[in-house]
Design a protein around this motif. Structure first.
Motif, mmCIF file in Angstrom:
data_model
loop_
_atom_site.group_PDB
_atom_site.id
_atom_site.type_symbol
_atom_site.label_atom_id
_atom_site.label_comp_id
_atom_site.label_asym_id
_atom_site.label_seq_id
_atom_site.Cartn_x
_atom_site.Cartn_y
_atom_site.Cartn_z
ATOM 1 N N CYS A 1 32.683 63.811 20.973
ATOM 2 C CA CYS A 1 32.697 65.297 20.923
ATOM 3 C C CYS A 1 31.174 65.718 20.778
ATOM 4 O O CYS A 1 30.546 65.395 19.787
ATOM 5 C CB CYS A 1 33.559 65.832 20.116
ATOM 6 N N MET A 2 30.691 66.807 21.853
ATOM 7 C CA MET A 2 29.585 66.988 21.792
ATOM 8 C C MET A 2 29.205 68.623 21.535
ATOM 9 O O MET A 2 28.270 69.219 22.280
ATOM 10 C CB MET A 2 28.718 66.694 22.975
ATOM 11 N N GLY A 3 30.042 69.390 21.138
ATOM 12 C CA GLY A 3 30.004 70.638 20.911
ATOM 13 C C GLY A 3 31.085 71.453 20.489
ATOM 14 O O GLY A 3 32.317 71.019 20.727
ATOM 15 N N THR A 4 30.974 72.494 19.551
ATOM 16 C CA THR A 4 32.023 73.235 19.210
ATOM 17 C C THR A 4 31.580 74.816 19.242
ATOM 18 O O THR A 4 30.384 75.123 18.959
ATOM 19 C CB THR A 4 32.379 73.082 17.687
ATOM 20 N N ILE A 5 32.312 75.507 19.667
ATOM 21 C CA ILE A 5 31.956 76.884 19.784
ATOM 22 C C ILE A 5 33.040 77.816 19.389
ATOM 23 O O ILE A 5 34.227 77.927 19.681
ATOM 24 C CB ILE A 5 31.960 77.786 21.300
ATOM 25 N N VAL A 6 32.780 78.272 17.932
ATOM 26 C CA VAL A 6 33.750 79.002 17.118
ATOM 27 C C VAL A 6 34.242 80.268 17.541
ATOM 28 O O VAL A 6 33.128 81.114 18.115
ATOM 29 C CB VAL A 6 33.209 79.127 15.671
ATOM 30 N N TRP A 7 35.383 80.564 17.482
ATOM 31 C CA TRP A 7 35.756 81.962 17.990
ATOM 32 C C TRP A 7 35.985 82.752 16.691
ATOM 33 O O TRP A 7 36.940 82.497 15.704
ATOM 34 C CB TRP A 7 37.398 81.964 18.628
ATOM 35 N N GLN A 8 35.055 83.689 16.151
ATOM 36 C CA GLN A 8 34.211 84.282 16.861
ATOM 37 C C GLN A 8 33.069 84.526 16.126
ATOM 38 O O GLN A 8 33.315 84.945 14.716
ATOM 39 C CB GLN A 8 34.899 85.542 17.839
ATOM 40 N N LEU A 9 31.940 84.766 16.653
ATOM 41 C CA LEU A 9 30.804 85.402 15.682
ATOM 42 C C LEU A 9 31.017 86.881 15.065
ATOM 43 O O LEU A 9 30.772 86.925 14.125
ATOM 44 C CB LEU A 9 29.530 85.336 16.336
ATOM 45 N N ASN A 10 31.286 87.708 16.153
ATOM 46 C CA ASN A 10 31.173 89.135 15.820
ATOM 47 C C ASN A 10 32.304 89.926 16.047
ATOM 48 O O ASN A 10 33.180 89.436 16.625
ATOM 49 C CB ASN A 10 29.728 89.776 16.470
ATOM 50 N N ASP A 11 32.340 91.433 15.572
ATOM 51 C CA ASP A 11 33.424 92.296 15.803
ATOM 52 C C ASP A 11 32.834 93.287 16.501
ATOM 53 O O ASP A 11 31.559 93.608 16.332
ATOM 54 C CB ASP A 11 34.313 92.345 14.642
ATOM 55 N N CYS A 12 33.703 94.201 17.209
ATOM 56 C CA CYS A 12 33.398 95.566 17.658
ATOM 57 C C CYS A 12 33.828 96.594 17.000
ATOM 58 O O CYS A 12 33.534 97.799 17.270
ATOM 59 C CB CYS A 12 33.824 95.331 19.168
ATOM 60 N N TRP A 13 34.603 96.558 15.937
ATOM 61 C CA TRP A 13 34.979 97.552 15.156
ATOM 62 C C TRP A 13 35.699 97.059 13.799
ATOM 63 O O TRP A 13 35.810 95.917 13.894
ATOM 64 C CB TRP A 13 36.140 98.545 15.898
ATOM 65 N N PRO A 14 36.072 97.985 12.847
ATOM 66 C CA PRO A 14 36.612 97.196 11.765
ATOM 67 C C PRO A 14 37.955 96.907 12.217
ATOM 68 O O PRO A 14 38.881 97.338 12.429
ATOM 69 C CB PRO A 14 36.462 98.589 10.842
ATOM 70 N N VAL A 15 38.337 95.518 11.704
ATOM 71 C CA VAL A 15 39.492 94.915 12.064
ATOM 72 C C VAL A 15 39.528 93.669 11.567
ATOM 73 O O VAL A 15 38.881 92.932 11.107
ATOM 74 C CB VAL A 15 39.507 94.596 13.688
ATOM 75 N N THR A 16 40.828 93.071 11.138
ATOM 76 C CA THR A 16 41.053 91.852 10.857
ATOM 77 C C THR A 16 41.239 91.046 12.008
ATOM 78 O O THR A 16 41.947 91.103 13.177
ATOM 79 C CB THR A 16 42.646 91.813 10.365
ATOM 80 N N SER A 17 40.259 89.907 12.172
ATOM 81 C CA SER A 17 40.245 89.011 13.328
ATOM 82 C C SER A 17 39.645 87.859 12.895
ATOM 83 O O SER A 17 39.366 87.287 11.680
ATOM 84 C CB SER A 17 39.244 89.855 14.001
ATOM 85 N N TRP A 18 39.219 87.077 13.720
ATOM 86 C CA TRP A 18 38.630 85.564 13.885
ATOM 87 C C TRP A 18 37.145 85.536 13.602
ATOM 88 O O TRP A 18 36.573 84.619 13.506
ATOM 89 C CB TRP A 18 38.818 84.945 14.974
ATOM 90 N N SER A 19 36.533 87.046 13.314
ATOM 91 C CA SER A 19 35.197 86.871 13.155
ATOM 92 C C SER A 19 34.666 86.273 11.931
ATOM 93 O O SER A 19 34.953 86.256 10.942
ATOM 94 C CB SER A 19 34.559 88.252 13.569
ATOM 95 N N ALA A 20 33.121 85.904 12.045
ATOM 96 C CA ALA A 20 32.530 85.287 10.756
ATOM 97 C C ALA A 20 31.499 86.805 10.118
ATOM 98 O O ALA A 20 31.259 87.008 9.155
ATOM 99 C CB ALA A 20 31.688 84.397 11.173
ATOM 100 N N ILE A 21 31.403 87.815 10.956
ATOM 101 C CA ILE A 21 30.564 88.915 10.735
ATOM 102 C C ILE A 21 31.473 90.097 11.301
ATOM 103 O O ILE A 21 31.910 90.069 12.383
ATOM 104 C CB ILE A 21 29.132 89.059 11.518
ATOM 105 N N ASP A 22 31.783 90.937 10.448
ATOM 106 C CA ASP A 22 32.928 92.042 10.632
ATOM 107 C C ASP A 22 32.064 93.293 11.414
ATOM 108 O O ASP A 22 30.936 93.151 11.884
ATOM 109 C CB ASP A 22 33.341 92.541 9.290
#
Length: 796
Positions: A583-604
Motif C-alpha cells: 500500500c503506497m498511500g492514504t488520503i483521509v476524508w477530509q481535511l477541511n469543512d465549508c461551514w459549521p457541521v458535524t463531518s469527517w473533517s480534521a479542521i472544522d
C-alpha cells in the motif's frame, strides 16, 4: 499597449422576479448573491441555526448584476470584457446590446466589445438564470440520471456541492464569482501560454506553446526566459502560434515536502511589440504513476524524480460554500495546518472546484502534492450537447491553466462514478442512456495527452485500472473504504489490504467554540450541530459501541465522539502505513469543512483543529510504531535510517512492569520493519488490567489488551498546575493514576485559544505539559477541570 482595468466597483444586484422585491442592492465582485443579500441585511446568516432551510428561493430566482464604468479615449485596437468566472448560466449585455451567453461556472469568458463602447458612461449587466430552472430544463431534454441526492447538479456545469452534500448545505448560488475586467489592447495579445516542463536526463527541458490573438497583421516577436535559459520566436504576419524551447543545465530538482527542497524558477513569456508579459513559477521534476502488475495485483505508486512516494494525504473540499471569500491568507492558514499534520498531498475532490491560482501556487511553494479531480462526482452525467461541449471546453482550459504547477501530479477523471455504475443500481435506471464513461475513458484522457503529456491521468477513483474488474478491487488501483462508518466498526479497516486508499474516514462534531457560534440560542445538545449524513447521529453513537462508554451528558457526547473519530482514523492510517510498500498511500476524508457541521473533517468550518487533527499529525509522522497482526511495525518514512533500542514492556494499569524485552532495531529509509512480539510480552494474564508499551527513541505506542469499556480503568487521579507565559499558559498535569487520552479543550474558555497537543495517555508518575495560546485572561481553575480538561476515565 495592453491595459487591464478591473471592474470591481459600483455593482448592484436585482431580483428578476415579480415575486421577489429586491432591487439595486449593493453587490461585491467577486462574490455571489447570498453574500450580497447577507451584507445588506436581507437574509439571515445561512451558516447559523437552521437558516439554510429558508433560503432555497434564492437558487430558484433569476438575478441581474449591473454596473457603470467610464471610457476616456480610444487609443486601442481591441477591447474585451474578460470574466474569470461567472456562476453559472448568464447573458452579458453592454449598453443594452447582447454581448454573449455563458453556461459554465468552471470556465473563463472573453467578449470583444470595441464597437459597443461609448466615450463616457457605459452600462454593463450580467443576468443570471435560475440554476435550478436551467438544470431541470436540461434534465427534461437529456432524460433523468441517477445520483445520491434529489438535486439536478449533473445537468449544469456548476460546483456540485452547491446543491448540498452529506457534509454541506444546499445553497445554490449565482454571481460574478471571480474577477471581471475590461482589457484594451493593440497589435496582438497573448491568448494562451502552455509550458511543458520535463527532465531530459539531468537537464531541464521547457517547451512553451504560445498562441496569440492579432489585431494587426505585422511581424510579432516572442521571447521566453527561465533559469538563465532564453528563447526567441518570430511570427510572420498572420501567424498565431509558436513553440519556444529551452534547455536548463542540471537544474535543482523540485521535491515533495519531506523529500527535498522546492526550488521554483520564474518562467516569463513576453510579446515584445506590446510588452504584455505572462509569468509563472515552474519546478523541474519528473512524475510517473507505477501500476506494474505483481503477485498481489498491480501497484499504484506515485514516483517523483524516480523516488517512490508514500502519500500521506487528505481530501480537500471547497473551504467555503461561497468561494469568492476564500483568500490567499485563508488558504495559507489551511495549508499550514495540513503541513503541520504531516500531510504531503491534497486531493481536490470532484464535487467542488478547480481551485484558485493561489491554491496551486501555495502547493508549489510548500511541496504539497495535488491530485486534481475533473469535476464529476457521485452521479451519472449525460454525454450529449450542450453539456458535452462544455465539459470539453472546461477541461481544455483548466488543463492549460494548471499545467505549469509542479505540485499537480495526477489528473483523475471522476469521483465514485465507476462505483455508482457498478454497485448503485445505475444500469437498471439508465437503460441505454449515457452516464459519463465517454468522458472518463476517452474525452478527458485525450485532452490530457494532448495538452499535458508530462503528467499522468487516472480515469476515476475508485478505479482498478481495467473495466473487467470491480472498480473498488483492493488489489488494484485506488479504493474508497466506506463500509467502515456506514456499516461497520472502525476495526474493520484491519480486514483491508489495499494498494492505495483515496477515501476513508469517520465523523465527529466540530469544536465546541464553532458549535457554540453556529447555534445562537438555547443550550447545546447532540442535535445542535448541522448533521447532513443519512442516519449520522445514530452512526456516531454506534461508533462508540464496544469502545467507549455511552455519553451521559452533552459534554460527554462531544468529547467521546470527537475522540472516537480521532481513534478510528488513526487506526486506519496506521493499518495502511504498516502495509507499505504494498500500500503506497492514504488520503483521509477530509481535511477541511465549508461551514459549521458535524463531518469527517480534521479542521472544522471555522478553521479550528479538531482532536482528529492532532491524531493525524501523530499517525502521519515520519516515524511510527504500531501493533498490527500480532507484530510491532516500525514505519520509517524519512530519508535517514532509524536505529535504536526498542523497549517492550507489559505493565499493569497501575504501572508495575510485568514483562520486558529489548532489541536493537534498524529500519532503512522509506521502509517498514516488522518485529515479532515475544509471547511473554504480547500476552496478557489479565487483559482488563494490563497494557503494552513499545518505545524507541522519542516514539512510543501504548497498546491496551482490551477496549476501554472492558478495562479496569481507575478513577482519574492527578495534580495540575497553571503558569502564565507570554502568549498564554503552560498547563502541567502529573498523573497519579493512568490517564487515558488526556485532552485539553481551551476553546471552551476562549474561542481563539489553541493547544499544542491532545489525547496523551499518561502512566502513573508521568507528566504532560500543554501549551495553551490565548490573548485573554483565563481562569486557571477552569483550565484544569472538566469540561476543559478531559480524559476517558475522568468519570470513573
Amino acid at each position: 499597449m495592453s491595459v487591464y482595468r478591473p471592474l470591481d466597483h459600483g455593482w448592484t444586484v436585482t431580483a428578476v422576479s415579480s415575486e421577489v422585491a429586491i432591487e439595486n442592492v449593493p453587490a461585491t465582485v467577486p462574490g455571489c448573491v447570498h453574500t450580497d443579500l447577507l451584507a445588506a441585511g436581507l437574509i439571515a446568516d445561512p451558516y447559523l441555526d437552521d437558516n439554510e432551510d429558508g433560503l432555497a428561493w434564492i437558487g430558484r430566482t433569476a438575478w441581474r448584476y449591473e454596473t457603470d464604468f467610464a471610457v476616456d479615449g480610444d487609443d486601442f485596437d481591441r477591447a474585451d470584457l474578460a470574466f474569470d468566472g461567472l456562476d453559472t448560466v448568464a447573458t452579458v449585455t453592454l449598453n443594452g446590446e447582447r454581448v454573449g451567453a455563458v453556461a459554465n461556472m468552471h470556465r473563463s469568458y472573453r467578449f470583444p466589445v470595441r464597437e459597443l463602447l461609448r466615450q463616457g458612461r457605459n452600462t454593463l449587466a450580467v443576468e443570471f438564470e435560475s440554476p435550478y430552472h436551467h438544470a431541470e430544463a436540461q434534465r427534461a431534454v437529456s432524460g433523468g440520471r441517477p445520483s445520491p441526492y434529489p438535486e439536478p447538479y449533473q445537468f449544469i456545469r456548476k460546483m456540485a456541492c452547491n446543491f448540498g452534500w452529506d457534509w454541506g448545505p444546499t445553497l445554490v448560488t449565482s454571481g460574478i464569482w471571480r474577477p471581471a475586467a475590461l482589457h484594451t489592447w493593440s497589435t496582438a495579445r497573448l491568448a494562451q501560454v502552455r509550458p511543458e516542463v520535463t527532465l531530459d536526463g539531468r537537464d531541464g527541458l521547457v517547451r512553451v506553446h504560445v498562441s496569440v490573438e492579432r489585431a494587426a497583421d505585422v511581424p510579432i516577436t516572442l521571447t521566453a526566459t527561465v533559469a538563465g535559459a532564453f528563447a526567441r520566436a518570430r511570427l510572420a504576419p498572420g501567424a498565431c502560434e509558436a513553440v519556444l524551447e529551452m534547455r536548463v543545465n542540471e537544474p535543482d530538482l523540485w521535491w515533495p515536502r519531506g523529500y527535498g527542497p522546492q526550488p521554483l524558477s520564474p518562467l516569463t513569456v513576453v510579446l515584445e511589440e506590446t510588452g504584455q508579459t505572462w509569468r509563472r513559477d515552474v519546478g523541474f521534476r519528473s512524475i510517473r504513476l507505477d501500476t506494474t502488475a505483481d503477485e498481489q495485483g498491480s501497484a499504484f505508486t506515485l514516483v517523483v524524480n524516480d523516488v517512490p512516494v508514500f502519500v500521506r494525504g487528505a481530501n480537500w473540499i471547497p473551504d467555503d460554500c461561497f468561494p469568492a471569500g476564500v483568500t490567499r491568507e485563508r488558504l495559507a492558514e489551511r495549508f499550514a495546518q495540513a503541513c503541520e499534520a504531516n500531510v504531503n498531498l491534497l486531493r481536490v475532490w470532484g464535487g467542488g472546484l478547480y481551485e484558485s491560482d493561489d491554491f496551486y501556487d501555495l502547493a508549489d511553494e510548500l511541496g504539497l502534492l495535488v491530485f486534481q479531480d475533473f469535476l464529476f462526482a457521485c452521479a451519472a452525467y449525460p454525454e450529449d450537447d450542450p453539456l458535452a461541449a462544455e465539459v470539453a471546453a472546461e477541461a481544455r482550459e483548466q488543463v492549460v491553466r494548471l499545467a505549469p504547477h509542479p505540485s499537480l501530479v495526477l489528473w483523475i477523471g471522476n469521483n465514485e462514478n465507476f462505483m455508482g455504475h457498478a454497485d448503485w443500481g445505475w444500469r437498471e435506471q439508465l437503460a441505454d442512456r449515457s452516464w459519463g464513461a465517454g468522458y472518463y475513458l476517452d474525452v478527458l484522457p485525450g485532452i490530457v495527452a494532448e495538452l499535458d503529456p508530462c503528467r499522468p491521468y487516472w480515469p476515476g477513483t475508485p478505479y482498478s485500472g481495467d473495466d473487467s474488474r470491480h472498480p473498488n478491487a483492493p488489489e488494484h488501483g485506488t479504493v474508497h473504504i466506506w463500509d467502515v462508518w456506514n456499516e461497520r466498526d472502525y476495526t474493520g479497516y484491519a480486514d483491508w489490504r489495499p494498494r492505495f486508499v483515496a477515501e476513508f474516514g469517520f465523523q465527529g462534531p466540530p469544536t465546541h467554540a464553532t458549535l457554540r457560534r453556529s447555534v445562537t440560542h438555547g443550550p447545546l445538545t447532540a442535535d445542535s450541530s448541522h448533521q447532513k449524513a443519512v442516519d449520522g447521529q445514530r452512526k456516531l453513537l454506534r461508533g462508540l459501541d464496544g469502545h467507549l462508554p455511552p455519553p451521559a451528558t452533552f459534554d460527554d457526547w462531544h468529547f467521546l465522539t470527537q475522540l472516537n473519530q480521532a481513534r478510528a482514523v488513526s487506526f486506519g492510517v496506521e493499518r495502511f502505513r504498516s502495509l507499505m510498500p504494498s500500500c503506497m498511500g492514504t488520503i483521509v476524508w477530509q481535511l477541511n469543512d465549508c461551514w459549521p457541521v458535524t463531518s469527517w473533517s480534521a479542521i472544522d468550518g471555522d478553521g479550528r483543529r479538531k482532536p482528529l487533527w492532532y491524531a493525524l499529525r501523530r499517525a502521519y509522522a515520519d516515524r511510527l510504531l504500531t501493533v498490527q497482526d500480532g507484530a510491532l511495525v516500525a514505519v520509517n518514512d524519512s530519508p535517514e535510517p532509524w536505529s535504536g533500542e526498542l523497549e517492550l514492556v507489559r505493565r499493569s494499569l497501575t504501572g508495575e512492569p510485568l514483562a520486558k524485552e529489548s532489541a536493537r532495531v534498524r529500519v532503512p529509509p522509506r521502509s517498514v520493519s516488522r518485529i515479532a512480539l515475544p509471547p511473554h510480552v504480547a500476552t496478557a494474564a489479565d487483559p482488563s488490567a494490563e497494557l503494552l508499551v513499545a518505545a524507541m527513541d522519542e516514539t512510543r505506542v501504548i497498546r491496551f489488551f482490551a477496549e476501554d469499556v472492558d478495562l479496569a480503568l481507575p478513577s482519574a487521579g492527578f495534580e495540575a498546575g497553571v503558569r502564565p507565559v507570554a502568549d498564554g499558559y503552560l498547563v502541567t498535569v502529573t498523573a497519579s493514576t493512568l490517564l487515558r487520552d488526556l485532552t485539553l479543550l481551551p476553546d471552551r474558555l476562549d474561542p481563539d485559544a489553541t493547544v499544542d497537543d491532545m489525547m496523551i495517555t499518561l502512566l502513573p508518575g508521568e507528566r504532560a505539559v500543554f501549551h495553551v495560546r490565548s490573548s485573554r485572561d483565563l481562569d486557571p481553575a477552569s483550565l484544569i477541570c472538566a469540561p476543559v480538561l478531559r480524559c476517558v476515565n475522568d468519570g470513573r
